[in-house]
Enzyme design. Structure first.
Site, PDB file in Angstrom:
ATOM      1  N   HIS A   1      47.764  10.485 -51.998  1.00  8.55           N
ATOM      2  CA  HIS A   1      47.686   9.513 -53.085  1.00  8.55           C
ATOM      3  C   HIS A   1      46.617  10.021 -54.056  1.00  8.55           C
ATOM      4  CE1 HIS A   1      46.494   5.659 -54.975  1.00  8.55           C
ATOM      5  NE2 HIS A   1      47.662   5.180 -54.588  1.00  8.55           N
TER       6      HIS A   1
ATOM      7  N   GLN B   1      47.460   3.539 -45.469  1.00  2.00           N
ATOM      8  CA  GLN B   1      48.847   3.251 -45.063  1.00  2.00           C
ATOM      9  C   GLN B   1      49.036   3.205 -43.549  1.00  2.00           C
ATOM     10  OE1 GLN B   1      51.227   2.257 -46.943  1.00  2.00           O
ATOM     11  NE2 GLN B   1      50.417   2.742 -48.954  1.00  2.00           N
TER      12      GLN B   1
HETATM   13  N1  7TS Z   1      45.599   5.972 -50.223  1.00  2.00           N
HETATM   14  C1  7TS Z   1      46.881   5.712 -49.931  1.00  2.00           C
HETATM   15  C2  7TS Z   1      47.598   6.559 -48.931  1.00  2.00           C
HETATM   16  C3  7TS Z   1      47.516   4.633 -50.566  1.00  2.00           C
HETATM   17  O1  7TS Z   1      48.790   4.375 -50.258  1.00  2.00           O
HETATM   18  C4  7TS Z   1      46.809   3.846 -51.505  1.00  2.00           C
HETATM   19  C5  7TS Z   1      47.458   2.722 -52.254  1.00  2.00           C
HETATM   20  C6  7TS Z   1      45.476   4.165 -51.738  1.00  2.00           C
HETATM   21  C7  7TS Z   1      44.906   5.231 -51.096  1.00  2.00           C
HETATM   22  C8  7TS Z   1      44.635   3.355 -52.662  1.00  2.00           C
HETATM   23  O2  7TS Z   1      44.331   2.134 -52.083  1.00  2.00           O
HETATM   24  P1  7TS Z   1      43.530   1.011 -52.866  1.00  2.00           P
HETATM   25  O3  7TS Z   1      43.614  -0.170 -51.975  1.00  2.00           O
HETATM   26  O4  7TS Z   1      42.145   1.518 -53.065  1.00  2.00           O
HETATM   27  O5  7TS Z   1      44.241   0.832 -54.167  1.00  2.00           O
HETATM   28  N2  7TS Z   1      48.854   2.837 -52.337  1.00  2.00           N
HETATM   29  C9  7TS Z   1      49.678   2.150 -53.125  1.00  2.00           C
HETATM   30  C10 7TS Z   1      51.070   2.344 -53.118  1.00  2.00           C
HETATM   31  O6  7TS Z   1      51.667   3.143 -52.405  1.00  2.00           O
HETATM   32  N3  7TS Z   1      51.632   1.518 -54.007  1.00  2.00           N
HETATM   33  O7  7TS Z   1      50.662   0.794 -54.578  1.00  2.00           O
HETATM   34  C11 7TS Z   1      49.444   1.168 -54.040  1.00  2.00           C
END
Ligand code: 7TS
Length: 408
Positions: free
Chosen positions: A125, A205
């Site tokens: 990501h 995830q």
């Molecule tokens: N890492 C992974 C693997 C993710 O799927 C996400 C968010 C993040 C980091 C970031 O997380 P946050 O809570 O700090 O925003 N993934 C997603 C997605 O797949 N669709 O919307 C957000």
């Protein structure tokens, strides 16, 4: 049938949002990888906090301040147990995975120099890429990419070859949000430690779907976001081994994170407060704890088993539709299906599914390098949770067929 073991009908009653209609249809929520829905037990916790004991923490002697402090610190212990951390001060409250990664990347500026290498997997990501790029820009270190196969599996042979005494950090997600791949992080961590590199695992995830034991993994840093764990947005955690957190400089300065301040100098508070400047998301932290209680009441192993059944069922059904191509066919996956249908733009499919009350995500999923690898602009992503049902999958398959007909 695992359905019976889980009593899905009963579980679904805990989620008020699942009763709503979207465009005249009952909502089918298949965007759980973006954010999970919230059970009433967590909503009630939030209402209770603001109705009965809203106060700032760690500083007041009055009853409300003490109750709020106790609940917030109690949540830290719930998180500690959920991930089986050895010590409660190894759990840092953050606003989520993005914040957790930035905290570590910023701190590593002190430990990284030109010639050092940071290894990152090909299926990250953006939030587990950009902070490391910024770290490398600041320090002159190099960011190197561990390649993956067409199936969406990391090349462990390449990884072994890339590891050297120059490797200072290895960063990888436990589960890919774009492909659903469960990465072999145990092996990854063990190999990194052999060359003296630290490992950060992005657990955004994985934490909602797989039982994680940070001590058994021997991981240096692990992250999670409450909003993917049936908790609220704006709160998450960083697990760090005590020895690393003690060395790492603070990320932000301010109140709460100091021991003593004069205009000449400040000394920092002990862990975990060194990393928790300012008034935190108190209610969010407490609700995060309530969300973990909720997941524990069902059991992560049970969740994992049931979601795997949903994945297997949906994958088989989807593959019967002509023109469907699934991206991410790793042997070990969580319940995420990224796919396209020949000749149809993912956005058009997503829009028509929404008209039928079905929420999926379309686009690059903040993982543009993964899309570039497959030479596609994006995918349609259906991601399941334990409150989803086989019946919803049947309806989804019917809807995909219908939308395909309309768009062809
Ligand atoms: N890492 C992974 C693997 C993710 O799927 C996400 C968010 C993040 C980091 C970031 O997380 P946050 O809570 O700090 O925003 N993934 C997603 C997605 O797949 N669709 O919307 C957000």
């Amino acid at each position: 049938m695992i359905d019976n073991k889980l009593d899905i009908a009963q579980i679904r009653k805990d989620f008020p949002i699942l009763k709503r209609k979207v465009n005249g249809n009952s909502l089918i929520y298949f965007d759980n990888a973006a954010t999970s829905q919230t059970p009433k037990q967590v909503i009630d916790t939030i209402v209770d906090y603001y109705s009965n004991y809203n106060a700032n923490i760690h500083r007041g002697v009055h009853a409300l301040a003490q109750e709020a402090t106790e609940a917030y610190e109690g949540a830290r212990i719930k998180i500690q147990h959920f991930f089986n951390a050895a010590k409660k001060h190894e759990i840092i409250f953050t606003s989520g995975t993005t914040h957790s990664i930035n905290l570590v990347a910023n701190g590593f500026t002190a430990f990284i120099k030109k010639g050092d290498e940071v290894l990152v997997s090909a299926m990250e990501h953006h939030s587990n890429i950009v902070p490391w790029q910024m770290l490398c820009e600041r320090t002159g270190a190099s960011l190197r990419v561990i390649p993956m196969s067409k199936e969406g599996e990391l090349s462990m042979a390449s990884y072994r070859d890339m590891l050297s005494n120059n490797t200072k950090l290895v960063v990888c997600n436990h589960v890919s949000n774009a492909l659903g791949t469960i990465n072999p992080i145990g092996e990854l961590i063990e190999l990194a430690h052999k060359v003296g590199a630290a490992v950060l695992i992005d657990g955004a995830q994985s934490s909602p779907h797989i039982k994680v034991d940070v001590q058994q993994l021997d991981v240096d840093f692990y992250t999670a976001s409450a909003h993917k764990l049936c908790g609220p947005t704006g709160i998450g955690m960083l697990y760090g081994k005590e020895e690393w957190l003690a060395k790492l400089p603070p990320y932000q300065g301010g109140g709460e994170m100091i021991a003593e301040v004069t205009f000449e100098k400040a000394t920092y508070a002990d862990l975990p407060y060194k990393f928790e400047a300012g008034t935190p998301n108190i209610c969010g932290g407490i609700a995060f704890g309530a969300a973990l209680d909720y997941l524990n009441s069902i059991g992560l192993e049970t969740i994992e088993e049931y979601e795997h059944e949903l994945l297997t069922y949906a994958t088989a059904k989807l593959q019967t539709i002509e023109g469907v191509k699934i991206y991410g066919t790793a042997a070990h996956k969580t319940a995420v299906i990224s796919f396209n249908i020949q000749g149809i733009h993912p956005y058009d499919m997503g829009t028509l599914l929404d008209k039928m009350g079905i929420a999926v995500r379309t686009g690059h999923h903040c993982a543009q390098p993964v899309m570039d690898y497959y030479k596609i602009p994006g995918t349609i992503r259906a991601s399941f949770s334990f409150y989803n049902t086989l019946e919803e999958i049947n309806q989804f398959i019917t809807a995909v067929k219908k939308a395909k007909q309309m768009l062809s």
